[in-house]
Design an enzyme around this catalytic site. Structure first.
Site, mmCIF file in Angstrom:
data_model
loop_
_atom_site.group_PDB
_atom_site.id
_atom_site.type_symbol
_atom_site.label_atom_id
_atom_site.label_comp_id
_atom_site.label_asym_id
_atom_site.label_seq_id
_atom_site.Cartn_x
_atom_site.Cartn_y
_atom_site.Cartn_z
ATOM 1 N N TYR A 182 10.890 9.588 1.680
ATOM 2 C CA TYR A 182 11.059 8.518 0.688
ATOM 3 C C TYR A 182 11.831 8.938 -0.568
ATOM 4 C CZ TYR A 182 7.627 6.159 3.616
ATOM 5 O OH TYR A 182 6.977 5.586 4.676
ATOM 6 N N ARG A 230 12.224 4.786 13.252
ATOM 7 C CA ARG A 230 10.924 5.447 13.099
ATOM 8 C C ARG A 230 10.000 5.055 14.258
ATOM 9 N NH1 ARG A 230 8.900 5.044 7.056
ATOM 10 N NH2 ARG A 230 7.625 6.764 7.825
ATOM 11 N N GLU A 239 12.871 -9.392 2.320
ATOM 12 C CA GLU A 239 12.024 -8.305 2.816
ATOM 13 C C GLU A 239 12.795 -7.003 2.661
ATOM 14 O OE1 GLU A 239 11.105 -8.594 6.984
ATOM 15 O OE2 GLU A 239 10.121 -6.627 7.017
ATOM 16 N N PRO A 281 0.784 -1.233 0.000
ATOM 17 C CA PRO A 281 0.000 0.000 0.000
ATOM 18 C C PRO A 281 0.817 1.284 0.000
ATOM 19 C CG PRO A 281 -0.905 -1.540 1.574
ATOM 20 C CD PRO A 281 0.354 -2.164 1.035
ATOM 21 N N ASN A 282 0.351 2.213 -0.789
ATOM 22 C CA ASN A 282 0.840 3.602 -0.867
ATOM 23 C C ASN A 282 2.184 3.756 -1.568
ATOM 24 O OD1 ASN A 282 -1.416 4.824 0.529
ATOM 25 N ND2 ASN A 282 -0.626 3.846 2.381
ATOM 26 N N ASP A 317 1.712 -15.861 6.170
ATOM 27 C CA ASP A 317 1.360 -17.263 5.886
ATOM 28 C C ASP A 317 1.604 -17.606 4.419
ATOM 29 O OD1 ASP A 317 0.623 -17.527 8.517
ATOM 30 O OD2 ASP A 317 -1.536 -17.540 8.152
ATOM 31 N N ASN A 339 8.355 -5.419 -0.529
ATOM 32 C CA ASN A 339 8.166 -4.275 0.358
ATOM 33 C C ASN A 339 6.662 -4.201 0.573
ATOM 34 O OD1 ASN A 339 7.892 -1.935 1.731
ATOM 35 N ND2 ASN A 339 9.126 -0.672 0.350
ATOM 36 N N ARG A 347 6.420 0.555 13.756
ATOM 37 C CA ARG A 347 7.087 0.038 12.548
ATOM 38 C C ARG A 347 8.216 -0.948 12.906
ATOM 39 N NH1 ARG A 347 5.030 3.437 8.540
ATOM 40 N NH2 ARG A 347 4.582 5.513 9.340
ATOM 41 N N ARG A 356 4.766 12.264 -2.910
ATOM 42 C CA ARG A 356 4.459 12.754 -1.569
ATOM 43 C C ARG A 356 5.605 12.380 -0.632
ATOM 44 N NH1 ARG A 356 -1.333 13.247 -1.162
ATOM 45 N NH2 ARG A 356 -1.826 14.363 -3.070
ATOM 46 N N ALA A 369 2.943 -0.764 4.888
ATOM 47 C CA ALA A 369 2.413 -0.841 6.252
ATOM 48 C C ALA A 369 1.882 -2.233 6.594
ATOM 49 C CB ALA A 369 1.319 0.210 6.432
ATOM 50 N N HIS A 375 12.761 -2.606 2.947
ATOM 51 C CA HIS A 375 12.169 -1.315 3.314
ATOM 52 C C HIS A 375 13.100 -0.202 2.877
ATOM 53 C CE1 HIS A 375 9.076 -3.363 5.422
ATOM 54 N NE2 HIS A 375 10.001 -4.125 5.988
ATOM 55 N N ILE A 376 12.515 0.834 2.347
ATOM 56 C CA ILE A 376 13.297 1.979 1.875
ATOM 57 C C ILE A 376 13.942 2.686 3.073
ATOM 58 C CG2 ILE A 376 13.098 4.240 0.745
ATOM 59 C CD1 ILE A 376 10.671 2.972 -0.823
HETATM 60 O O1 CA2 Z 1 10.376 2.106 4.429
HETATM 61 C C1 CA2 Z 1 9.582 1.428 3.771
HETATM 62 O O2 CA2 Z 1 9.842 0.993 2.647
HETATM 63 C C2 CA2 Z 1 8.173 1.143 4.322
HETATM 64 O O3 CA2 Z 1 7.832 -0.183 3.954
HETATM 65 C C3 CA2 Z 1 7.247 2.144 3.659
HETATM 66 C C4 CA2 Z 1 5.821 2.045 4.164
HETATM 67 C C5 CA2 Z 1 5.792 2.114 5.686
HETATM 68 O O4 CA2 Z 1 4.454 1.920 6.143
HETATM 69 C C6 CA2 Z 1 6.682 1.067 6.311
HETATM 70 O O5 CA2 Z 1 6.643 1.203 7.710
HETATM 71 C C7 CA2 Z 1 8.119 1.246 5.827
HETATM 72 C C8 CA2 Z 1 4.989 3.196 3.626
HETATM 73 C C9 CA2 Z 1 4.958 3.278 2.147
HETATM 74 C C10 CA2 Z 1 4.211 4.513 1.803
HETATM 75 O O6 CA2 Z 1 4.954 5.237 0.885
HETATM 76 C C11 CA2 Z 1 4.607 6.520 0.678
HETATM 77 C C12 CA2 Z 1 5.320 7.166 -0.288
HETATM 78 C C13 CA2 Z 1 5.039 8.484 -0.537
HETATM 79 C C14 CA2 Z 1 4.039 9.146 0.173
HETATM 80 C C15 CA2 Z 1 3.330 8.482 1.148
HETATM 81 C C16 CA2 Z 1 3.609 7.158 1.390
#
Ligand code: CA2
Length: 151
Positions: free
Chosen positions: A25, A109, A100, A12-13, A89, A76, A113, A20, A79, A102-103
């Site tokens: 990010y 954080r 796995e 998601p997102n 699972d 990735n 998380r 954003r 959330a 994460h950026i």
């Molecule tokens: O650091 C990461 O890659 C995360 O997986 C990114 C997730 C966050 O919920 C994880 O805790 C860590 C969020 C991805 C949302 O990405 C956005 C990018 C631009 C604007 C808003 C959200």
């Protein structure tokens, strides 16, 4: 046997990358990341299947697809990393390497998380390298898959 692709799955997102919250990010878009992953995989003589969804069930379905069609998974889960037993699972049922990714450095954080359901089912975890982490993850997934590495 011919090499199967590496599945690069995004939750998601992550479609909002580059649009954003660039202070967290960065400015690279998911399309840029896909192009980079393609280059990395091609150098390792692999294909990739690159996907993003905001829906947990779609990610579960793609992990099931990877059981038949893929040699490794880079994920990735966004959330959903911190909430999804369903993705955990599904990954447990995949026998090849799972990375796995994460950026951001999730441990610097919010505390919510810090816990990952994905890590229990992962071969390796990469976080905090920014979008460059995708390159490292695909490279290493290709290496582990070439070694026929199982989890
Ligand atoms: O650091 C990461 O890659 C995360 O997986 C990114 C997730 C966050 O919920 C994880 O805790 C860590 C969020 C991805 C949302 O990405 C956005 C990018 C631009 C604007 C808003 C959200």
């Amino acid at each position: 046997m011919t090499a199967k692709p590496i599945y690069v799955l995004n939750g998601p997102n992550l479609n909002l990358l580059g649009e954003r919250e660039p202070h967290i990010y960065g400015y690279t878009t998911l399309a840029d990341i896909e192009a980079n992953c393609n280059r990395t995989a091609a150098a390792a003589k692999r294909g990739i299947v690159f996907r993003q969804s905001n829906h947990e069930g779609a990610l579960v379905d793609w992990i099931h697809e990877a059981r038949r069609e893929g040699d490794a998974i880079v994920i990735n889960a966004g959330a959903l990393t911190h909430t999804s037993i369903a993705i955990h699972d599904a990954l447990k049922a995949f026998s090849g390497p799972v990375i796995e990714l994460h950026i951001t450095n999730v441990h610097r954080r919010e505390t919510f998380r810090h816990h990952s359901y994905i890590s229990f089912a992962a071969t390796a975890v990469i976080y905090g390298l920014g979008v460059e982490g995708y390159h490292v993850a695909v490279e290493q997934a290709a290496r582990l898959a070439a070694e026929d590495r199982v989890k």
